[in-house]
Design an enzyme around this catalytic site. Sequence first.
Site, PDB file in Angstrom:
ATOM      1  N   THR A 277      12.570  -7.141 -10.501  1.00  0.00           N
ATOM      2  CA  THR A 277      12.157  -8.530 -10.722  1.00  0.00           C
ATOM      3  C   THR A 277      10.898  -8.832  -9.916  1.00  0.00           C
ATOM      4  OG1 THR A 277      14.451  -9.133 -11.062  1.00  0.00           O
ATOM      5  CG2 THR A 277      12.947 -10.936 -10.530  1.00  0.00           C
TER       6      THR A 277
ATOM      7  N   SER B  15      -3.243  -3.689  -0.717  1.00  0.00           N
ATOM      8  CA  SER B  15      -2.125  -4.343  -0.047  1.00  0.00           C
ATOM      9  C   SER B  15      -2.542  -5.740   0.406  1.00  0.00           C
ATOM     10  CB  SER B  15      -1.729  -3.497   1.168  1.00  0.00           C
ATOM     11  OG  SER B  15      -0.733  -4.158   1.907  1.00  0.00           O
TER      12      SER B  15
ATOM     13  N   HIS C  17      -1.397  -7.984   2.591  1.00  0.00           N
ATOM     14  CA  HIS C  17      -1.412  -8.473   3.986  1.00  0.00           C
ATOM     15  C   HIS C  17      -2.643  -8.013   4.762  1.00  0.00           C
ATOM     16  CE1 HIS C  17       0.095  -4.951   6.469  1.00  0.00           C
ATOM     17  NE2 HIS C  17       0.422  -4.516   5.265  1.00  0.00           N
TER      18      HIS C  17
ATOM     19  N   ASN D  38      -8.402   3.615   8.041  1.00  0.00           N
ATOM     20  CA  ASN D  38      -7.795   2.534   8.813  1.00  0.00           C
ATOM     21  C   ASN D  38      -8.039   2.666  10.316  1.00  0.00           C
ATOM     22  OD1 ASN D  38      -6.031   4.711   7.792  1.00  0.00           O
ATOM     23  ND2 ASN D  38      -4.589   3.974   9.313  1.00  0.00           N
TER      24      ASN D  38
ATOM     25  N   CYS E 184       0.264   1.270  11.941  1.00  0.00           N
ATOM     26  CA  CYS E 184       1.513   1.555  11.237  1.00  0.00           C
ATOM     27  C   CYS E 184       2.384   2.513  12.027  1.00  0.00           C
ATOM     28  CB  CYS E 184       1.239   2.127   9.858  1.00  0.00           C
ATOM     29  SG  CYS E 184       0.458   0.937   8.797  1.00  0.00           S
TER      30      CYS E 184
ATOM     31  N   GLN F  73      -7.735  -0.744   3.121  1.00  0.00           N
ATOM     32  CA  GLN F  73      -8.553  -1.354   4.173  1.00  0.00           C
ATOM     33  C   GLN F  73      -9.841  -1.975   3.623  1.00  0.00           C
ATOM     34  OE1 GLN F  73      -7.929  -1.805   7.425  1.00  0.00           O
ATOM     35  NE2 GLN F  73      -5.953  -0.780   7.392  1.00  0.00           N
TER      36      GLN F  73
ATOM     37  N   GLY G 181       0.804  -1.217   0.000  1.00  0.00           N
ATOM     38  CA  GLY G 181       0.000   0.000   0.000  1.00  0.00           C
ATOM     39  C   GLY G 181       0.838   1.269   0.000  1.00  0.00           C
TER      40      GLY G 181
END
Length: 374
Positions: A237, A199, A201, A151, A324, A179, A72
Amino acid sequence: MKRMVYADNAATTQLDIEAFEAMKPFLLTDYGNASQPYSFSRTAKRALKESRETIAKCIGASPEEIYFTSGGTESDNWVIKGSAFSDPLKRRTITSAIEHHAILHACADIERLGYPVTYLPVNPHGEVLPQTLHEWLTDQTRLVSIMLANNEIGTIQDIKTLCDIAHSKGAIFHTDAVQAVGHMHIDVKSLGIDMLSASAHKFNGPKGIGFLYIKNETAITSFISGGKQESGLRAGTENIASIVGMAVALKNNLSHLDENVAHIKKLEQKLIDGLHEKEIQFVRNGSSMHVPGNISLSFDNCEGEALLHRLDLMGISVSTGSACNSEDTQVSHVLQEIGLSDRLARGTIRISLGKTNTEEDIEIILSALSKIIK
Ligand code: PLP
């Protein structure tokens, strides 16, 4: 043994076991670089293509509109900076004052380079009112970036209306949906948006991987320079294992979405009812339109930080403000912007429930809160 209760799903989520299994071959056996032409890389290349298709389908996009990023934070930075540098004439960015720091700090970066940014205020529920955007939008606005779901308090914005307003003056519209993706149905075409950050996770995928949806023909410069990956716009990559894990996790979450949401809403109601039954005084922050399970509670005469540590000692993980930046004991900008008193803001915790939480978890949380607060 003390039972562990994880109630911080807005910070991160447990990895989906099928996603984990799907990732393994790309770490151990099919580890070829997807950009190489030889046959050993074919499996990785196919997985990259199929994952892009899966993710695109999950949000109603076309595969070539999905760009893989490291999560994110990167997607948000790319939008703010890549969009600012794409048009020297239309220089203004409009965002809201309650965005995640990935947006706010990226905006501060472009301000230092001379690009003006407007931070829209929100109402006490954390909503950006369409009228406010109307008032600040001008022909000089290049980008409007408003988060889909907050969030800290879970508030969901009226993205379609805000996007239509932005387009009416020729601005591009982005939403930070970190979120929301995997937790509600999202169709980028019916919302009409130009860009969306996500994101993995946050929806039971692996950490350090995400994506940015960029509608075809949207003006944006590349963010990371180097090789030709991601249509030459995001070099590096590709992290095939994580990309595969993200696609599996998103597909799985969405295929059980209605049952997950019903389960989480039931737990949420049990928690709120339980607090009332135990006569614990609290203020609930946010709007009635919120991400299921995101519960921001303020207790008078309490220190959120102390509450978090006492709950932690009892085996319960919650957050104060945003996960965060949980090392930062400053009152959160979101709680300030919704006009919460300093006293209540300091006594705020966020309990964020996920599909793996149970009724027993709620009973444990209630009994712990009752012991600590009373
Ligand atoms: N945007 C929002 C709304 C978030 O909640 C978060 C993380 O909490 C991010 C962006 C950053 O995402 P990531 O952890 O993938 O960098």
